[in-house]
Design a protein around this motif. Structure first.
Motif, PDB file in Angstrom:
ATOM      1  N   ASP A 171     -46.325   8.957  43.039  1.00  0.00           N
ATOM      2  CA  ASP A 171     -45.727   9.618  41.878  1.00  0.00           C
ATOM      3  C   ASP A 171     -44.194   9.555  41.831  1.00  0.00           C
ATOM      4  O   ASP A 171     -43.520  10.581  41.828  1.00  0.00           O
ATOM      5  N   HIS A 230     -42.539   8.096  39.250  1.00  0.00           N
ATOM      6  CA  HIS A 230     -42.240   8.454  37.850  1.00  0.00           C
ATOM      7  C   HIS A 230     -40.840   8.069  37.377  1.00  0.00           C
ATOM      8  O   HIS A 230     -40.147   8.874  36.744  1.00  0.00           O
ATOM      9  N   HIS A 250     -49.035  16.074  42.368  1.00  0.00           N
ATOM     10  CA  HIS A 250     -47.638  16.332  42.770  1.00  0.00           C
ATOM     11  C   HIS A 250     -47.558  17.527  43.721  1.00  0.00           C
ATOM     12  O   HIS A 250     -46.544  18.199  43.795  1.00  0.00           O
TER      13      HIS A 250
HETATM   14 ZN    ZN Z   1     -47.856  11.728  38.590  1.00  0.00          ZN
END
Ligand code: ZN
Length: 237
Positions: A4, A6, A149
Motif C-alpha cells: 500500500d 499509494h 493499512h
Molecule cells: Zn491500500
C-alpha cells in the motif's frame, strides 16, 4: 515486505532506504502502488526496480478499469480519476502485467493483497473470525497481505488457537501465519509513520519509518487531490 504505497514517493524512498541500511535484499510488494498520492509513476518505477516480487491491489486494478469503483468513497474515486489522468504508458502496462496472487514455493509463502479466500473481491481481514476463515483457504505456512493499512501478525496453532501480535513474533514450526505489512504511503492505525514488515532469522517484525509528510502533502495539494486525503497523512488515520 511492503504494501500500500499509494503514490507516496517520500514514504517509499524512506522505507527503501531503511531496508537498504538493514542489508535486506528480497523485497516483496503486496499491492496498491498507486491511488491517493501525487507520484504514481515514480512509485511504480521504484517498486519495479527494487522489488523481487510484485502483485496488484484494488487501486492498481481500479486504474486499469479492472475493478468496480462504485464501492470506493468519493475521495478514493477522485484519486483514481486523477491518477488515471497522469499515468504513463510504461506504468500502465507494468500494472497490467501483475498477478493478484503469487506463491513462493521454496519459502512456503503466499502473497495476496486482500484475502486468500477471494483475492479479487477485495474483502478485509479485520477480525479473528475473518482470519480463522481465511486460514482454511491457503496451504502455505505464511500468507502475506496488505489492504487494510493496519499492520498485524496473526498466529494460528495446530490446535486452532489464534494470537494477534502488534510488533513482532517468532516463526514457529507448529504454527501458521497471516501477516499484514501495514501501509507505506497511507497509514491508518494512528501512527503516521510508514510501515513495513521484515521476516528474518525465523522472526517477523513490523517496522515504522519516519518520512517527510509535509513534502508529500504539498505535492498532493499542488496536484489538486482531495483535502481529507492530504490531512489524514499527518494523523495516520
Ligand atoms: Zn491500500
Amino acid at each position: 515486505m511492503i504494501s500500500d504505497v499509494h503514490g507516496n514517493e517520500e514514504a517509499l524512498r524512506a522505507v527503501l532506504q531503511d531496508i537498504k541500511l538493514r542489508k535486506i535484499k528480497d523485497i516483496l510488494f503486496l499491492g496498491d502502488a498507486v491511488g491517493y498520492g501525487a507520484n504514481p509513476n515514480e512509485c511504480v518505477k521504484l517498486l519495479k526496480n527494487n522489488c523481487e516480487e510484485i502483485i496488484a491491489g484494488n487501486h492498481d486494478y481500479a486504474i486499469l478499469g479492472l475493478t468496480d469503483v462504485s464501492n470506493f468513497n468519493d475521495y478514493a474515486r477522485a484519486a483514481v480519476e486523477w491518477t488515471s489522468s497522469v499515468m504513463g504508458k510504461t506504468s500502465l502496462s507494468f500494472l497490467k502485467s501483475l498477478p493478484l496472487v503469487k506463491i513462493l514455493e521454496k519459502e512456503d509463502i503466499l502473497l495476496v493483497h486482500s484475502t486468500p479466500k477471494e483475492p479479487g473481491n477485495w474483502n478485509y481481514i479485520l477480525s479473528r473470525w475473518d482470519a480463522e476463515v481465511n486460514f482454511h483457504h491457503f496451504e502455505q505456512k505464511i500468507c502475506l497481505i496488505g489492504h487494510s493499512h493496519q499492520s498485524s501478525i496473526i498466529e494460528y496453532s495446530i490446535h486452532g488457537e489464534m494470537i494477534t501480535r502488534r510488533h513482532t513474533a517468532r516463526i514457529e514450526e507448529t504454527k501458521r501465519y497471516i501477516i499484514n505489512a501495514g501501509s507505506v504511503g497511507q497509514s491508518r492505525d494512528g501512527d503516521p509513520r510508514a510501515c513495513y514488515a521484515i521476516i528474518k532469522d525465523e522472526k517477523v517484525e513490523l517496522i515504522r519509518v519516519k518520512y517527510d509528510i509535509s513534502t508529500t502533502q504539498k505535492k498532493m495539494l499542488d496536484a489538486g487531490l482531495p483535502l481529507p486525503l492530504i490531512e489524514r497523512l499527518e494523523r495516520g488515520a
